[in-house]
Enzyme design. Structure first.
Site, short mmCIF file in Angstrom:
data_model
loop_
_atom_site.label_atom_id
_atom_site.label_comp_id
_atom_site.label_asym_id
_atom_site.label_seq_id
_atom_site.Cartn_x
_atom_site.Cartn_y
_atom_site.Cartn_z
N GLY A 118 -4.42 30.93 32.25
CA GLY A 118 -4.08 30.03 33.51
C GLY A 118 -4.76 28.70 33.41
N ALA A 119 -4.16 27.78 34.20
CA ALA A 119 -4.85 26.47 34.48
C ALA A 119 -5.96 26.68 35.78
CB ALA A 119 -3.79 25.50 34.80
N TRP A 120 -6.60 25.55 36.07
CA TRP A 120 -7.51 25.72 36.95
C TRP A 120 -7.16 25.04 38.65
CZ3 TRP A 120 -7.64 20.57 38.76
CH2 TRP A 120 -7.45 19.61 37.85
N ASN A 121 -5.89 24.70 38.67
CA ASN A 121 -5.35 23.98 39.85
C ASN A 121 -4.91 25.01 40.90
OD1 ASN A 121 -3.11 24.27 38.04
ND2 ASN A 121 -2.13 22.71 39.08
N CYS B 288 0.89 20.12 39.01
CA CYS B 288 1.85 19.84 37.67
C CYS B 288 2.93 19.31 37.99
CB CYS B 288 2.04 21.06 36.96
SG CYS B 288 2.68 22.52 37.97
N GLU C 83 4.17 26.79 30.94
CA GLU C 83 4.36 25.68 32.11
C GLU C 83 3.44 24.75 31.97
OE1 GLU C 83 6.40 25.85 34.42
OE2 GLU C 83 7.12 28.11 34.45
N GLU D 210 0.01 11.67 32.45
CA GLU D 210 -0.22 12.66 33.61
C GLU D 210 -1.49 12.08 34.02
OE1 GLU D 210 -0.81 16.81 32.95
OE2 GLU D 210 0.46 17.13 34.57
N SER E 218 -8.60 29.97 33.83
CA SER E 218 -9.42 28.87 33.21
C SER E 218 -10.82 29.10 33.35
CB SER E 218 -8.85 27.51 34.17
OG SER E 218 -9.78 26.58 33.90
N LYS F 191 -6.41 35.54 31.06
CA LYS F 191 -7.64 34.68 31.01
C LYS F 191 -7.42 33.51 31.93
CE LYS F 191 -8.68 31.09 28.42
NZ LYS F 191 -9.49 30.30 29.68
N SER G 135 -2.08 22.08 29.91
CA SER G 135 -1.67 20.81 29.31
C SER G 135 -0.68 20.97 28.30
CB SER G 135 -2.72 19.96 29.40
OG SER G 135 -3.52 20.37 28.07
N VAL G 136 0.15 19.82 28.11
CA VAL G 136 1.22 19.71 26.99
C VAL G 136 0.27 20.03 25.68
CG1 VAL G 136 2.46 18.24 25.47
CG2 VAL G 136 2.67 18.60 28.20
N GLU H 31 9.52 30.79 35.51
CA GLU H 31 8.59 31.78 36.25
C GLU H 31 9.38 31.83 37.58
OE1 GLU H 31 4.38 30.07 36.35
OE2 GLU H 31 4.05 31.59 34.85
#
Ligand code: NAD
Length: 483
Positions: free
Chosen positions: A149-152, A283, A249, A380, A177, A175, A228-229, A457
């Site tokens: 996962g990301a943190w946002n 994103c 994503e 970005e 962030s 897992k 991120s990319v 998703e």
């Protein structure tokens, strides 16, 4: 410690600790206070989590789909009952205003669990008549899936990945962030309370190295990353080496095209949502706002006026509409993009400085007269920085909107619906809106094209990415052999 969980990891239905792992401090971005101290997973923890998922997956897959759905549905009820407590924790973890986390984060996660709980039991294969012989298909789970996962949107991301994966009979090791590790642990605990067998959903903490260890483990069938990319490229390459399925994503620099016949107040409201919600850390944000020349100055004047009324402050105060950025690093990064915007000659309409509500605040910022080649129009930023670019013709707007490596999202505002559909039809983006922006209901596929990712998703489309089709040919007569 305000938000210290019982342990760092959740494996095989239980809290799990290994203090040999690197310390991860969790801070509340509203004040910088340390609210929890966790340990990154050691190789032994990663191994235990995958082994537990592998053990649990077989029985879980054999369970009647409607029963799996019932367990997920019970989790939804628990999440909704505890909505206020979970929103509070999400705000501590992310610094996002409580008025956002109460309506957006866990509620969207609960919607995903509810949707897939109902959808999974309806999935069937097909029977293919072959004139005497026939074939049929079975839709099977992939096995052990890894979610990173990301943190946002930490809890929403955990739910968006768990829901299609678990409902279709996979097990997951998630897992979060390292910056926002708390929500996923709550989800693991809630699943157990809802009756899910131990090991079906496990959480391990850690930075990129732990994500990499999970993504390369031969027992893992799929990796779904939100990030991120550059991270996506690494994870995709690692997954390819093991022929694993992926969902990616990733980041974006999405265009929002506003024609001069658009409803101005709606278009401005959408542009603000598309740049300032979650302090711009989304994103799919429409960070390149193309405004047709005829309405440009009116648009900018009213946008500045409305942006001036945004209430920044204590994220836990229900009146606050705008919170801090996630970390000091992110603050430095966003401020450096604002400096670049000024340096490269964009016209600052409002904002443009750090906020005085706390060390991690940045003022909602609007630049006009942005050109396609400016850094703030190409990269970005992941902060509250809107770039307004002007255009004259439809063809020009489409060509310029598509001139990017990214392809996550796009939006069009116009009163001419034929034009709206025509333009959206030509934009290179996975998730699009006409006269709306950033709404992501679970019923609608969400995902990207180009460098912003692949897979989808939400919606029925996600099922394709967590299952595989087995074909079975059934011979009904003697075998016709030339030998
Ligand atoms: P990031 O790429 O730095 O990290 C994402 C996750 O990947 C983290 O959990 C991190 O620990 C892990 N990771 C890092 N290196 C890894 C490796 N080599 N192998 C495996 N895992 C690794 O992203 P971030 O800063 O957490 O999040 C912000 C980014 O996420 C932005 O680019 C944003 O656009 C994107 N994002 C995309 C979506 C979407 O749905 N498309 C949603 C939210 C955020």
């Amino acid at each position: 410690m305000k938000a210290q969980p019982k342990a760092s990891h959740f494996i095989d239905g239980k809290w799990h600790e290994d203090s040999a792992g690197e310390v991860i401090e969790v801070t509340y971005p509203g004040t910088g206070e340390v609210i929890a101290r966790l340990h990154a997973a050691t190789p032994a923890v990663v191994d235990a989590a995958i082994a537990s998922a592998e053990r649990a997956q077989k029985d879980w897959a054999r369970m009647q789909p409607v029963e799996r759905g019932r367990i997920l549905r019970r989790a939804v009820d628990i999440i909704r009952d505890r909505g206020a407590e979970l929103a509070h924790l999400e705000t501590l973890d992310t610094g996002k205003p409580i008025q956002e986390t109460e309506v957006a984060d866990w509620p969207s996660g609960a919607d995903a669990l509810e949707y897939f709980a109902g959808l999974a039991p309806t999935l069937t294969g097909e029977t293919i008549p072959l004139g005497g012989d026939f074939a049929y298909t079975i839709r099977e789970p992939l096995g052990v899936c890894v979610g990173i996962g990301a943190w946002n949107y930490p809890s929403q991301i955990a739910c968006w990945k768990a829901a299609p994966a678990l409902s279709t009979g996979n097990a997951m090791v998630f897992k979060p962030s390292e910056i926002t590790p708390l929500g996923a642990l709550k989800l693991a605990e809630i699943f157990i309370e809802a009756g899910m067998p131990a090991g079906v959903f496990n959480v391990v903490q850690g930075r990129g190295a732990v994500g990499a260890a999970l993504s390369t483990d031969p027992r893992v069938a799929k990796v779904s990353l939100t990030g991120s990319v550059p991270t996506g490229e690494k994870v995709y390459a690692a997954a390819a080496a093991g022929m694993k399925h992926v969902t990616m994503e990733l980041g974006g620099k999405s265009p929002l095209i506003i024609f001069d016949d658009a409803d101005l107040e709606s278009a401005i409201g959408a542009a603000m949502l598309a740049n300032f919600y979650s302090s711009g850390q989304i994103c799919s944000n429409g960070t390149r706002v193309f405004v047709q020349k005829g309405i440009k100055e009116r648009f900018l004047a009213r946008l500045a006026e409305r942006t001036g009324t945004i209430l920044a402050g204590d994220p836990l105060d229900p009146a606050t509409q705008f919170g801090p950025l996630i970390t000091a690093d992110q603050h430095v990064k966003v401020m450096s993009y604002i400096a670049k915007g000024k340096e490269e000659g964009a016209r600052l309409i409002c904002g443009g400085a750090a906020g005085n509500e706390g060390p991690l605040f940045v003022q909602p910022t609007v630049f006009a007269d942005v050109t396609d080649s400016m850094t703030i129009a190409r990269e970005e930023i992941f902060g509250p920085v809107m770039a307004v670019l002007d255009f004259e013709t439809e063809e020009e707007a489409i060509a310029r909107a598509n001139d990017t490596q990214f392809g996550l999202a796009a939006g069009v505002f116009t009163a001419d619906l034929a034009r709206g559909h025509r333009v959206i039809g030509q934009l290179e983006a996975g998730t699009c809106w006409i006269n709306a922006y950033n709404l992501t209901p679970v019923e609608m596929p969400f995902g990207a094209v180009k460098a912003s990712g692949l897979g989808r998703e939400n919606s029925k489309a996600a099922i394709e990415h967590y299952t595989q089709v087995k074909s079975v040919y059934v011979g009904m007569g003697p075998v016709d052999s030339p030998y």
